[in-house]
Structure formats: C-alpha cells, structure tokens
Design a protein around this motif. Structure first.
Motif, PDB file in Angstrom:
ATOM      1  N   THR A 171       0.831  -1.207   0.000  1.00 57.50           N
ATOM      2  CA  THR A 171       0.000   0.000   0.000  1.00 57.50           C
ATOM      3  C   THR A 171       0.865   1.256   0.000  1.00 57.50           C
ATOM      4  O   THR A 171       0.584   2.235  -0.706  1.00 57.50           O
ATOM      5  N   GLN A 172       1.934   1.237   0.799  1.00 60.90           N
ATOM      6  CA  GLN A 172       2.842   2.386   0.838  1.00 60.90           C
ATOM      7  C   GLN A 172       3.526   2.589  -0.514  1.00 60.90           C
ATOM      8  O   GLN A 172       3.673   3.723  -0.989  1.00 60.90           O
ATOM      9  N   LEU A 173       3.926   1.505  -1.132  1.00 59.60           N
ATOM     10  CA  LEU A 173       4.559   1.622  -2.444  1.00 59.60           C
ATOM     11  C   LEU A 173       3.577   2.133  -3.490  1.00 59.60           C
ATOM     12  O   LEU A 173       3.947   2.899  -4.383  1.00 59.60           O
ATOM     13  N   ALA A 174       2.314   1.709  -3.375  1.00 59.53           N
ATOM     14  CA  ALA A 174       1.303   2.196  -4.314  1.00 59.53           C
ATOM     15  C   ALA A 174       1.120   3.704  -4.167  1.00 59.53           C
ATOM     16  O   ALA A 174       0.968   4.431  -5.164  1.00 59.53           O
ATOM     17  N   GLY A 175       1.144   4.194  -2.923  1.00 61.22           N
ATOM     18  CA  GLY A 175       1.057   5.634  -2.695  1.00 61.22           C
ATOM     19  C   GLY A 175       2.244   6.366  -3.286  1.00 61.22           C
ATOM     20  O   GLY A 175       2.096   7.443  -3.886  1.00 61.22           O
ATOM     21  N   ALA A 176       3.434   5.793  -3.121  1.00 62.26           N
ATOM     22  CA  ALA A 176       4.634   6.399  -3.702  1.00 62.26           C
ATOM     23  C   ALA A 176       4.531   6.436  -5.221  1.00 62.26           C
ATOM     24  O   ALA A 176       4.903   7.424  -5.865  1.00 62.26           O
ATOM     25  N   ALA A 200      11.229   0.835 -10.297  1.00 58.62           N
ATOM     26  CA  ALA A 200      11.493   0.094  -9.061  1.00 58.62           C
ATOM     27  C   ALA A 200      10.220  -0.126  -8.260  1.00 58.62           C
ATOM     28  O   ALA A 200       9.956  -1.235  -7.770  1.00 58.62           O
ATOM     29  N   SER A 201       9.402   0.921  -8.124  1.00 57.23           N
ATOM     30  CA  SER A 201       8.187   0.784  -7.324  1.00 57.23           C
ATOM     31  C   SER A 201       7.188  -0.144  -7.997  1.00 57.23           C
ATOM     32  O   SER A 201       6.497  -0.922  -7.331  1.00 57.23           O
ATOM     33  N   GLY A 202       7.120  -0.082  -9.331  1.00 53.84           N
ATOM     34  CA  GLY A 202       6.202  -0.961 -10.046  1.00 53.84           C
ATOM     35  C   GLY A 202       6.566  -2.422  -9.883  1.00 53.84           C
ATOM     36  O   GLY A 202       5.707  -3.275  -9.625  1.00 53.84           O
ATOM     37  N   VAL A 203       7.854  -2.711 -10.016  1.00 55.34           N
ATOM     38  CA  VAL A 203       8.322  -4.093  -9.855  1.00 55.34           C
ATOM     39  C   VAL A 203       8.092  -4.577  -8.426  1.00 55.34           C
ATOM     40  O   VAL A 203       7.587  -5.681  -8.190  1.00 55.34           O
ATOM     41  N   ALA A 204       8.460  -3.732  -7.454  1.00 57.17           N
ATOM     42  CA  ALA A 204       8.303  -4.122  -6.051  1.00 57.17           C
ATOM     43  C   ALA A 204       6.839  -4.357  -5.703  1.00 57.17           C
ATOM     44  O   ALA A 204       6.505  -5.308  -4.982  1.00 57.17           O
ATOM     45  N   SER A 205       5.957  -3.498  -6.203  1.00 56.76           N
ATOM     46  CA  SER A 205       4.527  -3.661  -5.915  1.00 56.76           C
ATOM     47  C   SER A 205       4.007  -4.986  -6.452  1.00 56.76           C
ATOM     48  O   SER A 205       3.250  -5.697  -5.773  1.00 56.76           O
ATOM     49  N   LYS A 206       4.408  -5.324  -7.672  1.00 56.25           N
ATOM     50  CA  LYS A 206       3.957  -6.582  -8.277  1.00 56.25           C
ATOM     51  C   LYS A 206       4.458  -7.785  -7.478  1.00 56.25           C
ATOM     52  O   LYS A 206       3.720  -8.749  -7.234  1.00 56.25           O
ATOM     53  N   LEU A 207       5.726  -7.735  -7.062  1.00 53.80           N
ATOM     54  CA  LEU A 207       6.287  -8.860  -6.317  1.00 53.80           C
ATOM     55  C   LEU A 207       5.649  -8.986  -4.931  1.00 53.80           C
ATOM     56  O   LEU A 207       5.371 -10.098  -4.465  1.00 53.80           O
ATOM     57  N   LEU A 208       5.428  -7.854  -4.272  1.00 50.10           N
ATOM     58  CA  LEU A 208       4.810  -7.908  -2.944  1.00 50.10           C
ATOM     59  C   LEU A 208       3.400  -8.486  -3.003  1.00 50.10           C
ATOM     60  O   LEU A 208       2.932  -9.100  -2.044  1.00 50.10           O
ATOM     61  N   ALA A 209       2.744  -8.296  -4.140  1.00 50.83           N
ATOM     62  CA  ALA A 209       1.381  -8.815  -4.275  1.00 50.83           C
ATOM     63  C   ALA A 209       1.356 -10.341  -4.367  1.00 50.83           C
ATOM     64  O   ALA A 209       0.392 -10.978  -3.935  1.00 50.83           O
ATOM     65  N   VAL A 210       2.414 -10.939  -4.922  1.00 50.43           N
ATOM     66  CA  VAL A 210       2.399 -12.393  -5.137  1.00 50.43           C
ATOM     67  C   VAL A 210       3.285 -13.157  -4.160  1.00 50.43           C
ATOM     68  O   VAL A 210       3.126 -14.373  -4.003  1.00 50.43           O
ATOM     69  N   LEU A 211       4.215 -12.479  -3.481  1.00 52.55           N
ATOM     70  CA  LEU A 211       5.144 -13.186  -2.600  1.00 52.55           C
ATOM     71  C   LEU A 211       4.464 -13.942  -1.456  1.00 52.55           C
ATOM     72  O   LEU A 211       4.866 -15.076  -1.153  1.00 52.55           O
ATOM     73  N   PRO A 212       3.462 -13.374  -0.787  1.00 48.91           N
ATOM     74  CA  PRO A 212       2.829 -14.152   0.289  1.00 48.91           C
ATOM     75  C   PRO A 212       2.317 -15.504  -0.189  1.00 48.91           C
ATOM     76  O   PRO A 212       2.506 -16.524   0.487  1.00 48.91           O
ATOM     77  N   GLY A 213       1.676 -15.521  -1.345  1.00 51.02           N
ATOM     78  CA  GLY A 213       1.195 -16.792  -1.880  1.00 51.02           C
ATOM     79  C   GLY A 213       2.331 -17.732  -2.219  1.00 51.02           C
ATOM     80  O   GLY A 213       2.253 -18.944  -1.973  1.00 51.02           O
ATOM     81  N   MET A 214       3.419 -17.192  -2.783  1.00 50.82           N
ATOM     82  CA  MET A 214       4.558 -18.029  -3.142  1.00 50.82           C
ATOM     83  C   MET A 214       5.251 -18.595  -1.911  1.00 50.82           C
ATOM     84  O   MET A 214       5.877 -19.660  -1.974  1.00 50.82           O
ATOM     85  N   LEU A 215       5.153 -17.886  -0.783  1.00 50.17           N
ATOM     86  CA  LEU A 215       5.796 -18.340   0.453  1.00 50.17           C
ATOM     87  C   LEU A 215       4.849 -19.137   1.346  1.00 50.17           C
ATOM     88  O   LEU A 215       5.115 -19.322   2.530  1.00 50.17           O
ATOM     89  N   GLY A 216       3.749 -19.611   0.771  1.00 46.80           N
ATOM     90  CA  GLY A 216       2.897 -20.552   1.485  1.00 46.80           C
ATOM     91  C   GLY A 216       1.851 -19.947   2.387  1.00 46.80           C
ATOM     92  O   GLY A 216       1.425 -20.585   3.354  1.00 46.80           O
TER      93      GLY A 216
END
Length: 589
Positions: free
Chosen positions: A163-168, A208-224
């Motif tokens: 959410t913070q990255l989306a604001g940035a 950088a923010s676009g890439v980080a936002s995309k990864l943060l959206a999917v990482l929880p699922g990838m980490l179980g």
C-alpha cells in the motif's frame, strides 16, 4: 513685409512646463521600466537558481534514500528525505507566486520560467510525496519487524508495504505528468539539465516501485500463505556451461508454509531419470535449435530463456515423481558468493570454511580435482542449500540480503519461474525471470553451450563487439558482431578435460540477432563459414561449434543487416565465471 504677433508675457510658460514634464516622464519611464524588469529578472534568477537546487535535491534525495535503505539505515533515509523536503517545498512556493505565473504565460519568454516552475513542483511531489512512502515501506519490511519469533517471515506485513509503495507510485506518476508539461525549447542549459536529471530519476523510481509492488502482491502466496508450496532448486554449475548459466549437477526440493521453510532435500542428478523425448513441446523453432537433447535433465536449459528451463524441469519432476512443484529456482556459484558476503562464511561438511573470496574457485574448480563425482555434487548442494536456508530465515539483515539478491539477480545468477500464471507475470517484469526479451531493435546476445563434455568453461573469457554501420534508404542498416573467445586454462586443469585431447575446449555458440534482421556473411578466424541457422522468440540465431586451444583465442564475426531503429542496442550477457567484456559502437542513422 511680415508682421509678428506678440503674445502676452508669460502666456506660453505653462505649455513649456507641461512639455518639460512630459520630457521628464518620457526619460523616466524607460529607466523605471528597466528597474522594474531588472527587479523581476533578479527575483526570477534568484528563484530559478533555488529551483535548480530543488531539482538537484530531489534527484540526490532519491539516490540517497535508496543508498541508506540498502545500507539498512532507515533512520538516515528519513532524515535525508525531511531535509530535502524542506528545500523542494520552499522552491515550489517561490516559483509559484503571481510573478512567476504571469511571466510563464508570456509566449516564448515564459518557456524558461514555466520549465522552472513545473520542475520545482515535480521535485516537491517526488520528495514530499513519494519518498516518505518509499522509506515507510522499507521500515515495514525491515528484518527487525518482518522476522517472526519462530524464524518465519511475517507475511502480514507485505500488504501494508504494498500500500505504501502504491502511494509512492501515485506521487511519482503525478510528478511525471507535471514534468510532461515542461517546455523543451527556449530553456537555459542549467534548467534543461536539471529537468533531464529529475526525469531520469523519476523513471527509475517508477520502474522500481512498479516491480516491487507486483512482487509484494504475489510473494505471500509463493511463500505458502494459503498452503504448502514446494520448489525445485536447480544448482547450475558454470564449469560446464548451459544457456541459463550451467549444467544441472545437483538439485534440491524446498518446501515453505506460512513464510517458513519446513523441509529441504538435496540430491545428486544421478537420481534424475532421463526421457526418450523432451517432456514439453516448446514449438518447432525450439526443436530445430536443440533437437532431442532436452530429453536429458542436464540439457533442459540449453536456451538462455529461463522460463523454458523452469517449465521443463517442473514437468520432468512431475512425470518422474507425480509431484507438481510451485516453481523452479536456478542458482549458480556466483550467487553463493554474494549470499556469503551477506550472511557470513559457510563451514562445509569436511570442515573447510568457504568465504566470499574462495567459494567460486573452490566449488567451480578445485572441488572437481579433489572429490569424486557423487561426493562433489553432494558437497556443492549442501553448501548451496545452507545459504538458501539462511536467506529464508533473513540472516544477515534485510539490507545485506537485498544487496546480495540484487547483485545475483542483475547478473543472471539467481532466476525464478512460477507455475502460477499471476506470479509468473509479476516475475516476468523483473530480471529475476531470466527471460529473453522479444522487442524489436538493435540486439546481440552470445550464448554458449559446452560441447566437449569437460569442465573447462570455468576458464572461458568472452568479448562481444557490436557495431552499427551504414544506414540505407530502404529502412535497413549494416552492422556487425565480433566475438572473441579465449581459453585461459592453466596446465593444472588437465584433469578437467573431456572428449577433446589435452586442454582444448569445445563450445557451441548461439548468436541471437535483431528481430527482422540476419547475417549476410560469417567468418571464423578470418575464414568464411556457413553456420547453422534457426529462430528463438522471434530472434534469428546463428549456431557454430568452435574448438579453443589452451592459451589461444578464436574470433567469430558476423556481418548483419537489420531494420533501422531508434532504440538503444541491447546486449544481454550469459552468466559465467569470467565476466563478459562488451563493447558497443553505435550511433543513430
């Protein structure tokens, strides 16, 4: 005879006084105008210089905040952002008053004032709007807060950071829109330079923010987060090179649940069963280039496009074991070096201490001379698995791990493929995907695959020279690619030889060329040759097998014809032990 009429004495005095007053006013007005314009000009010059400082402050603040975050010093990043924010806010106020707005509305004369006014506004949007959000996200994901007591990763913190990255990102987009209105003509050099510098930093931050936002959206699922996830880990050895970085000598299976590593297994590739034919049909072009070779586990990564390797390894594992993995990770020994830098030395099973200074030489060369096949593979896998375990437990701290992972990913030493389409789409937007770009424009990529069954690719040095030539009126231009390969193997490496006698190394070269282009002539050491040809992901590919004697170099040259393009040349680099030397000589048509 003439006569003169006399006027009463004093009758013309008021007229002369009025005329004198007009003369005085006429002389004073230009002076007054000069003074007023001078005052306005002086004020505008002063505020323009203030705006220039603001532009520099905004660009420096972006770089400084990033550096502080990577060093793990979020507090310093916050202070730097606060100080820069005061400067940019002041410059924005100074360049948005009534004088600036009035002058910026004057055609041509207002180009420079308008550029400064909008640049100061954009600088403030970046520093006061975006950077605090970036720093806040870094604080949210700091190791002291994201690491739970049981050693797992607190996945619940990913959403607030996103959410913070989306604001940035929104503030950065607003700044970019503001900068889009900046005039490009009639602007002094110091203003245009500041505008260009800030534009570059805005684009970098947005990426950088676009890439980080995309990864943060999917990482929880990838980490179980929603269930157990298992990953096939391919330990790629660059001493026998393959398209994505090295042959599959050992492999691991790592399982995560709720952000915690719950199990890990490491095995030699001797347990992997080869197949009578490739396990996936990747199309006729792929088959033409690589034939039936990908039916073997160690040849499923002949292509430099890691998604091809990941999909094949996942399918091969499913065919052999019945288990569907969530993804595939590729790791080589250079990535292990960066991880040791971040987390500290590793004590191997035999008691040897591996450091960032000796791990590449030992695992990439010495271990092949000291240990037998199975022992060597298990040794390498134990070290690699220990380091990945450390990463998942966030050992070494967030900043050190970010630097290690960034260096590994940017060099192609750490790659990831996900079986989940949404996750793979997010990964594909980053270098982590190891994906071959299918974009038109100048392009040259050298890819090597070992052809000698040896371990001599540890000693291969590469130089790639890509030169733009004459442009034609038909929309094409001539260009050239010159490849120099050198075998630097010492006499002590004799035990690493394969099918070729002595220390002669054989490699198969795959030269990927611009989309819509192709080679018109080819030479090996100055002699004309006729390489094999194919296509991969829209790129023409020239294939040639070459032998490189010990201590010698071979030179492979291609004369090209390719479409004229305004794009910058792209020269991807295959990860190997000795870094590639790349020389690009290019200018527009």
């Amino acid at each position: 005879m003439t006569s003169e009429t006399e006027h009463p004495a004093g009758h013309d005095q008021p007229r002369r006084r009025r005329k004198g007053r007009w003369l005085a006013c006429g002389c004073a007005l230009p002076v007054l105008l000069v003074l007023v314009l001078g005052a306005i000009g002086g004020w505008m010059l002063f505020t323009a210089l203030s705006a220039k400082t603001a532009l520099s402050s905004a660009a420096s603040a972006l770089a400084g905040a990033q550096s502080a975050i990577l060093d793990g010093d979020v507090a310093s990043a916050q202070v730097a952002v606060q100080e820069a924010s005061q400067e940019t806010a002041k410059a924005h106020r100074q360049t948005s008053d009534i004088v600036w707005r009035a002058v910026s509305a004057v055609p041509w004369l207002g180009s420079s004032p308008k550029a400064v006014m909008l640049s100061a506004e954009a600088a403030d949007q970046v520093v006061s709007g975006a950077l605090p959000q970036f720093v806040g996200a870094a604080q949210t994901l700091d190791v002291t807060t994201i690491k739970a007591g049981d050693g797992s990763v607190d996945l619940a913190r990913f959403a607030p950071a996103a959410t913070q990255l989306a604001g940035a990102e929104q503030s950065m987009l607003a700044a970019r829109d503001t900068m889009a209105g900046v005039p490009t003509s009639g602007v002094p050099g110091f203003v245009s330079d500041g505008v260009g510098q800030l534009n570059d930093k805005i684009d970098e931050a947005l990426t950088a923010s676009g890439v980080a936002s995309k990864l943060l959206a999917v990482l929880p699922g990838m980490l179980g987060q929603s269930g157990t996830k298992s990953y096939f880990v391919a330990f790629q050895s660059p001493v026998e090179i393959r398209g994505t970085g090295g042959f599959l000598g050992t492999f691991g299976l790592m399982t995560v649940q709720d952000g915690k590593l719950v199990s890990k297994e490491v095995e030699s590739n001797t347990l992997l069963k080869n197949f009578p034919a490739p396990v996936l049909d990747l199309g006729p072009e792929y088959s033409q280039l690589y034939g039936q070779d990908p039916a073997e586990w160690v040849n499923m990564n002949l292509s430099p496009n890691f998604p091809f390797a990941g999909a094949q390894w996942a399918q091969a594992w499913k065919v052999q074991t019945g288990q569907q993995v969530a993804g595939v990770m590729g790791v080589d020994i250079t990535a292990l070096k960066y991880l040791i830098q971040a987390t500290g030395p590793v004590t191997a099973p035999d008691g040897k201490v591996l450091t960032a200074d000796n791990v590449i030489e030992y695992l990439g060369n010495d271990v092949y001379l000291e240990k037998e096949n199975t022992d060597r593979k298990n040794y390498q896998a134990d070290v690699a698995t220990e380091l990945i375990d450390r990463v998942l437990h966030l050992e070494g701290g967030t900043s050190a791990l970010i630097q290690a992972l960034t260096a590994s990913v940017s060099g192609g030493h750490l790659q990831l493929w996900s079986a989940d389409a949404a996750a793979q789409q997010a990964i594909a937007a980053t270098p982590l995907a190891g994906q071959t770009p299918s974009v038109a424009g100048p392009y040259a990529q050298l890819v090597l695959n070992n052809g000698g069954g040896n371990k001599l690719d540890y000693y291969v040095a590469r130089k790639v020279e890509y030169t733009g030539g004459q442009c034609s009126s038909n929309g094409t231009r001539k260009s050239s690619v010159k490849i120099t390969l050198t075998n630097t193997a010492p006499n002590e490496a004799i035990g690493l030889g394969g099918s070729k006698p002595g220390l002669v190394n054989r490699v198969i070269t795959y030269t990927h060329l611009p989309i819509g282009g192709g080679y018109t002539a080819a030479r090996l050491n100055g002699n004309p040759i006729q390489p094999s040809s194919g296509m991969e992901l829209q790129h023409p590919v020239a294939v040639m097998s070459v032998d490189i004697p010990q201590g010698a170099s071979v030179v492979l040259e291609y004369d090209l014809q390719e479409p004229v393009s305004d794009g910058a040349p792209v020269v991807p680099v295959q990860p190997m032990v000795i870094p590639q030397e790349t020389v690009v000589n290019w200018s527009g048509c």
